[in-house]
Design a protein around this motif. Structure first.
Motif, short mmCIF file in Angstrom:
data_model
loop_
_atom_site.label_atom_id
_atom_site.label_comp_id
_atom_site.label_asym_id
_atom_site.label_seq_id
_atom_site.Cartn_x
_atom_site.Cartn_y
_atom_site.Cartn_z
N ASP A 13 -7.29 -19.44 -29.10
CA ASP A 13 -6.56 -19.17 -27.53
C ASP A 13 -8.04 -19.01 -26.82
O ASP A 13 -8.33 -17.65 -26.37
CB ASP A 13 -5.88 -17.88 -27.42
N GLY A 17 -8.05 -25.91 -25.08
CA GLY A 17 -7.26 -26.77 -24.14
C GLY A 17 -8.35 -27.12 -22.74
O GLY A 17 -8.85 -27.87 -22.92
N THR A 42 -3.49 -23.75 -22.25
CA THR A 42 -3.62 -23.73 -20.86
C THR A 42 -4.23 -25.29 -19.66
O THR A 42 -6.06 -24.27 -20.46
CB THR A 42 -3.53 -22.49 -20.46
N THR A 301 0.34 -18.19 -24.80
CA THR A 301 0.89 -19.23 -24.06
C THR A 301 2.74 -19.93 -24.33
O THR A 301 3.84 -20.35 -23.77
CB THR A 301 0.34 -20.16 -24.25
N ASP A 335 -16.83 -14.52 -17.39
CA ASP A 335 -16.73 -14.54 -16.21
C ASP A 335 -15.29 -12.81 -16.67
O ASP A 335 -15.75 -11.85 -16.38
CB ASP A 335 -15.78 -15.44 -15.83
N PRO A 418 -10.82 -20.14 -15.42
CA PRO A 418 -10.07 -21.30 -15.73
C PRO A 418 -9.67 -22.64 -15.51
O PRO A 418 -9.60 -23.94 -16.07
CB PRO A 418 -8.89 -20.94 -16.04
P1 GDP Z 1 -6.61 -22.55 -26.26
O1 GDP Z 1 -5.30 -21.91 -27.43
O2 GDP Z 1 -7.84 -22.09 -26.75
O3 GDP Z 1 -6.46 -23.89 -25.62
O4 GDP Z 1 -6.53 -21.61 -25.08
P2 GDP Z 1 -5.53 -20.82 -24.46
O5 GDP Z 1 -5.23 -22.18 -22.92
O6 GDP Z 1 -3.95 -20.48 -25.23
O7 GDP Z 1 -6.01 -19.24 -23.49
C1 GDP Z 1 -7.61 -19.55 -23.16
C2 GDP Z 1 -7.09 -19.27 -21.92
O8 GDP Z 1 -8.40 -18.43 -20.98
C3 GDP Z 1 -5.99 -20.29 -20.18
O9 GDP Z 1 -5.24 -19.36 -19.97
C4 GDP Z 1 -7.02 -20.67 -19.91
O10 GDP Z 1 -6.89 -20.93 -18.49
C5 GDP Z 1 -8.30 -19.52 -20.04
N1 GDP Z 1 -9.41 -19.75 -19.61
C6 GDP Z 1 -10.20 -20.68 -20.09
N2 GDP Z 1 -11.86 -20.89 -19.72
C7 GDP Z 1 -11.52 -20.03 -19.26
C8 GDP Z 1 -12.66 -18.88 -18.93
O11 GDP Z 1 -14.18 -19.70 -18.93
N3 GDP Z 1 -12.46 -17.71 -17.82
C9 GDP Z 1 -11.79 -17.66 -17.33
N4 GDP Z 1 -11.78 -16.41 -17.18
N5 GDP Z 1 -10.42 -18.02 -18.26
C10 GDP Z 1 -10.10 -18.85 -18.93
#
Ligand code: GDP
Ligand code: IMO
Ligand code: MG
Length: 432
Positions: A13, A17, A42, A301, A335, A418
């Protein structure tokens, strides 16, 4: 470099993605090489959110080829459901833009059921892993036990009969141990027949496809799931997933030689989170942990579970830099740290009165380590949506520089929200 492997450097997480989606503009092919629909990624594109579990994140970009490699465990029901959800959002997944390895292992409903039965039984004995209950572990067990049903078996009904018999002998013995009803041969045959027609048009020889594309000079992006600390060998065993999540698996899990993998990009969250049970030295159970969880929307997620949150652990990520051979990192969610008075970074641990700079391999020692922190000044300004270094406050830059120094790898990308385009490019992994 022509190709790039994206891996999680913590407990998953990290924002893989989002970064894969962003990078996929520069790639021709996006390949998943391990894990299954335990992953939850996500993507946010122009305010619209897309949730992917099994499909490579590149699938949302028109004109890109998505590939599910042999190292992935494929739940055909989950695959079909995910394609349906994406279709409802206007993303077309067809045999033209998705190929699935013929030698990938299938997750059947009996795997999911076994995962759930084991977790339920373990919650009484205190040995629960906190899995996603998707059948990932049991499916990999059958693969290694040489009794798995693979995608190609769907095309050969006669051979399938004997394979189903074999897997059922194993599973029904286990099920009797749990007092669960046995699974009948005809039920599995029906289950497989019902999905065969939908799945088979996607089937391919992925190693050949990738070899051809590599020779043509296509850019291949490998998308890892989970994180390095969830790796079956290098993670916090037994609180891990059942596959190798480190970058080396991109080769074995796709059929491409390790010499062609290219840039290894470690996706790294600016703090630490983990879902499920297991050691977490920098975990914060106070109001700062709550602040990170709420501001970072740290909910799984896949299962909707609250993610545990804590300070950035540089010792862990330094270890991941080594076990993956990370070339550079994408630092995400900077952030989320906006507004904190001061920030701590773990630089090593105390273990039985000794200073160490890595996480020991034993479960007992992992439970005993105490983090050693350095403290940095926070920043008041918002970094949300920053797209250049110039928009970052001096203290935020200091934090990033400190992270780079402690983990021994440079920041190649920085993510500040995000949204797809709220990303600062420092080094292009495909050009470096
Ligand atoms: P993954 O499993 O590594 O793909 O990550 P996830 O999607 O499960 O979780 C990462 C979450 O952080 C998602 O809801 C993204 O939309 C969000 N996200 C990704 N990059 C950033 C960021 O730079 N800042 C913020 N605030 N949210 C982010
Ligand atoms: P992404 O790709 C975070 C965790 C589970 C559990 C352990 C074993 O979104 O980063 P499993 O179902 O794999 O047998 O569960 O691994 N886990 C994840 N945690 N992100 C993930 O994927 C995960 N996939 C599995 O919570 O602790
Ligand atoms: Mg995730």
């Amino acid at each position: 470099m022509t190709n790039c492997v994206v891996v999680g450097s913590q407990w998953g997480d990290e924002g893989k993605g989002k970064i894969v989606d962003w990078l996929s503009e520069r790639a021709d092919i996006v390949v998943r090489y391990q894990g299954g629909h335990n992953a939850g990624h996500t993507l946010v594109i122009d305010g619209v959110s897309y949730k992917l579990s099994l499909l490579p994140s590149g699938v949302v970009r028109p004109g890109k080829m998505a590939v599910i490699g042999n190292g992935v465990v494929v739940d055909p029901h989950a695959l079909i459901a995910e394609m349906g959800r994406l279709a409802a959002q206007g993303v077309k997944v067809t045999p033209e833009n998705l190929r699935i390895a013929e030698n990938a292992t299938l997750i059947l409903s009996l795997h999911r059921e076994l995962d759930g039965m084991r977790e339920d039984a373990a919650s009484n004995s205190g040995t629960k892993i906190g899995t996603t209950r998707r059948g990932i572990g049991p499916a990999y067990e059958d693969k290694v036990g040489r009794r798995a049903i693979r995608v190609m078996d769907l095309a050969d009904r006669d051979a399938l009969e004997a394979k189903v018999e074999r897997i059922l002998t194993h599973h029904n013995a286990l099920r009797r141990g749990f007092g669960a009803p046995e699974v009948e041969h005809k039920d599995i045959m029906e289950e497989l027949t019902s999905i065969a027609e939908t799945v088979l048009p996607f089937m391919d020889s992925v190693w050949q496809l990738l070899d051809k594309e590599r020779r043509k000079g296509s850019r291949i992006l490998f998308e890892g799931a989970q994180g390095s600390l969830l790796d079956i060998d290098h993670g916090t065993y037994p609180f891990v997933t059942s596959s190798n999540t480190v970058a080396g698996q991109a080769a074995a899990g796709s059929g491409m030689g390790p010499g062609s993998l290219g840039y290894i990009l470690g996706i790294t969250k600016a703090y630490t989170t983990r879902v499920g049970e297991g050691p977490f030295p920098t975990e914060l159970t106070d109001e700062i942990g709550q602040f990170l969880g709420e501001k970072g929307h740290e909910f799984g997620t896949v299962t909707g579970r609250k993610r545990r949150c804590g300070w950035f652990d540089a010792a862990l990520v330094r270890q991941s830099v080594a076990t993956n051979g990370i070339t550079g990192i994408a630092l995400t969610k900077l952030d989320v740290l906006d507004g904190l008075e001061e920030l701590k970074i773990c630089v090593g641990y105390m273990l039985d009165g000794q200073k160490i700079d890595y996480l020991p391999a034993s479960q007992a020692a992992q439970a005993r380590v105490e983090p050693i922190y350095i403290t940095l000044e926070g920043w008041k300004e918002s970094t949300v949506g920053a797209r250049t270094w110039a928009e970052l406050p001096a203290q935020a830059i200091k934090y990033v520089r400190q992270v780079e120094e402690l983990i021994g790898a440079p920041v190649a990308l920085l993510s500040t929200s995000p949204e797809r385009d709220d990303t600062i490019l420092v080094t292009d992994p495909f050009e470096d």
